[in-house]
Design a protein around this motif. Sequence first.
Motif, short mmCIF file in Angstrom:
data_model
loop_
_atom_site.label_atom_id
_atom_site.label_comp_id
_atom_site.label_asym_id
_atom_site.label_seq_id
_atom_site.Cartn_x
_atom_site.Cartn_y
_atom_site.Cartn_z
N TRP A 61 0.75 -1.33 -0.02
CA TRP A 61 -0.03 -0.09 0.00
C TRP A 61 0.71 1.22 0.01
O TRP A 61 1.77 1.27 0.70
N TYR A 62 0.51 2.10 -0.76
CA TYR A 62 1.11 3.52 -0.89
C TYR A 62 0.11 4.73 -0.65
O TYR A 62 -0.96 4.62 -1.25
N LYS A 63 0.62 5.71 -0.11
CA LYS A 63 0.01 6.99 0.04
C LYS A 63 0.59 8.07 -0.62
O LYS A 63 1.82 8.22 -0.17
N GLU A 64 0.11 8.88 -1.50
CA GLU A 64 0.89 10.09 -2.11
C GLU A 64 1.48 10.76 -1.04
O GLU A 64 0.65 11.37 -0.19
N GLY A 65 2.71 11.28 -1.24
CA GLY A 65 3.25 12.02 -0.38
C GLY A 65 3.85 11.57 0.71
O GLY A 65 4.69 12.10 1.44
N VAL A 69 6.29 1.99 2.03
CA VAL A 69 4.97 1.05 1.83
C VAL A 69 4.59 1.08 3.25
O VAL A 69 5.24 1.11 4.36
N PHE A 70 2.95 1.47 3.69
CA PHE A 70 2.52 1.38 4.88
C PHE A 70 1.65 0.10 5.34
O PHE A 70 1.32 -0.05 6.20
N GLY A 71 1.49 -0.72 4.40
CA GLY A 71 0.68 -2.07 4.62
C GLY A 71 0.92 -3.08 3.73
O GLY A 71 1.49 -2.73 2.56
N PHE A 72 0.80 -4.23 4.11
CA PHE A 72 1.09 -5.65 3.29
C PHE A 72 -0.22 -6.49 3.31
O PHE A 72 -0.06 -7.34 2.61
N LEU A 73 -1.29 -6.03 3.79
CA LEU A 73 -2.45 -6.92 3.48
C LEU A 73 -3.38 -6.74 2.50
O LEU A 73 -3.25 -5.45 2.02
N GLN A 74 -4.41 -7.39 1.88
CA GLN A 74 -5.43 -6.91 1.05
C GLN A 74 -6.09 -5.84 1.32
O GLN A 74 -6.46 -4.98 0.75
N LYS A 88 -4.72 10.57 -1.69
CA LYS A 88 -4.73 9.51 -2.58
C LYS A 88 -3.79 8.22 -2.30
O LYS A 88 -2.82 8.27 -1.98
N TYR A 89 -4.38 7.07 -2.42
CA TYR A 89 -4.11 5.59 -1.97
C TYR A 89 -4.06 5.05 -3.18
O TYR A 89 -4.82 4.99 -4.37
N SER A 90 -2.88 4.14 -3.53
CA SER A 90 -2.79 3.12 -4.42
C SER A 90 -2.13 1.91 -3.81
O SER A 90 -1.76 1.85 -2.80
N CYS A 91 -2.04 0.75 -4.70
CA CYS A 91 -1.62 -0.60 -4.38
C CYS A 91 -1.08 -1.20 -5.44
O CYS A 91 -1.44 -0.93 -6.46
#
Length: 425
Positions: A61-65, A69-74, A88-91
């Motif tokens: 998991w990534y957050k703009e700015g 990585v801040f998370g590893f689960l679905q 804004k969040y992306s994965c």
Amino acid sequence: MELNQLPCVLLLISNIHSGDTEDNPKASVRINPDQHVFRGESVTLRCDINAEAVSSWQYSWYKEGSAGVFGFLQEYTLLSVTESDAGKYSCSGTESKSSRRSQMSDAVLLTVSGEDFSISDRAQTALSVSPQNWLTEGDSVTLICEVYGSSTGWTFNWYMLTLSDNSDHYKPLSDSRGAGGKYTVSSVALKHTGVYVCGAERGKPAYTIEMSNTQPLWVTGVSPPVSLVISPSRAQHFTSASLSLSCEDKSNSTGWRVRRYTDTSGLKNCSPQTGSTCTISLITSDTGVYWCQSESGENYNPLNITVHSGVILESPVHPVTEGDPLTLHCLYKSTTPAKLRADFYKDGSLVQSQTSEMIITAVSKSHEGFYYCKHPEGESPKSWISVRASGSDSQISVFNILCSGLAACPYLLVTVVLIVKCCRM
């Protein structure tokens, strides 16, 4: 390389690129319960990769700015979000067996509104009524509850306001929870008369929004056992004047009380009240709906009353029967009970000029409409004059429209059977 070999090379590159795309599916982000949430709600971010099995992927998991990585689960849950969680969040994902990587998802924007934002950004419910607030027994009505700026995942709760010790209390409607954003009564009865509110909640733990605005429903019966008698017998009244309202029971039973609902004070007893009679010295905030309530809580004969300073139109409270005479007067507070020489209007058109009264010797259905008078001292509110067929034995209460130039005209009586709509001046 010869030129005639170039198309073959380009075709080979195209096939290789196509294969890479198939081997690297694209991730996508979903936000529950909504992309627009309110401070204090819990939010779940979910990463999906072409709907493939969860067990075959490891997620990032990534957050703009933000770095790294801040998370590893679905699924990643943000508990009690604040404005700092907006963004804004992306994965993306890596397949554990083959080390195949997905393409990065498109970024999805999470918006968080908080109590320090403007009032339009706060979590608010709005309650409305369709088709109108005024009803007769057997009509259908729908209450509509909405959340400003958000429409996803809400469970709505419905209540009727009750009066105890002159204070409002919420009484849950037993058949309404889970009914969605609409609560419909297909055939209203007198028991449905009252003032309604709604609330909303969503998520786990539940995020609850404060109660909505109030919406009254007024239901009239064809043969009510009690009449609300007012003196003076008109719906437009001067400020500082005295008004008497009394519940007169055909069977002479006791226990009737005059209730009222106003925009300024909500649901209240009419006060001071002796027995079933209430006498008040009027001020502008007394504008509202008055009715008779039995000891068992049944409501009858609601009547809309407007309090106005300056010029008023003296018109009948009840419907006029076809063939009967009708007399209208224009009154001014400083000269009451003297009648003014004024212009009289129907539905915005001048019908009589500079007379002290307007007389219709025998009314017909064509005379039904909105009337008001105009004088150099001012213009009266508008009143709806209702005409019913001769020989009708239906007892229908009449509600005058009193659009006095204030910011809001709360009730609009449209037909003889009381089709009433909200209007804004």
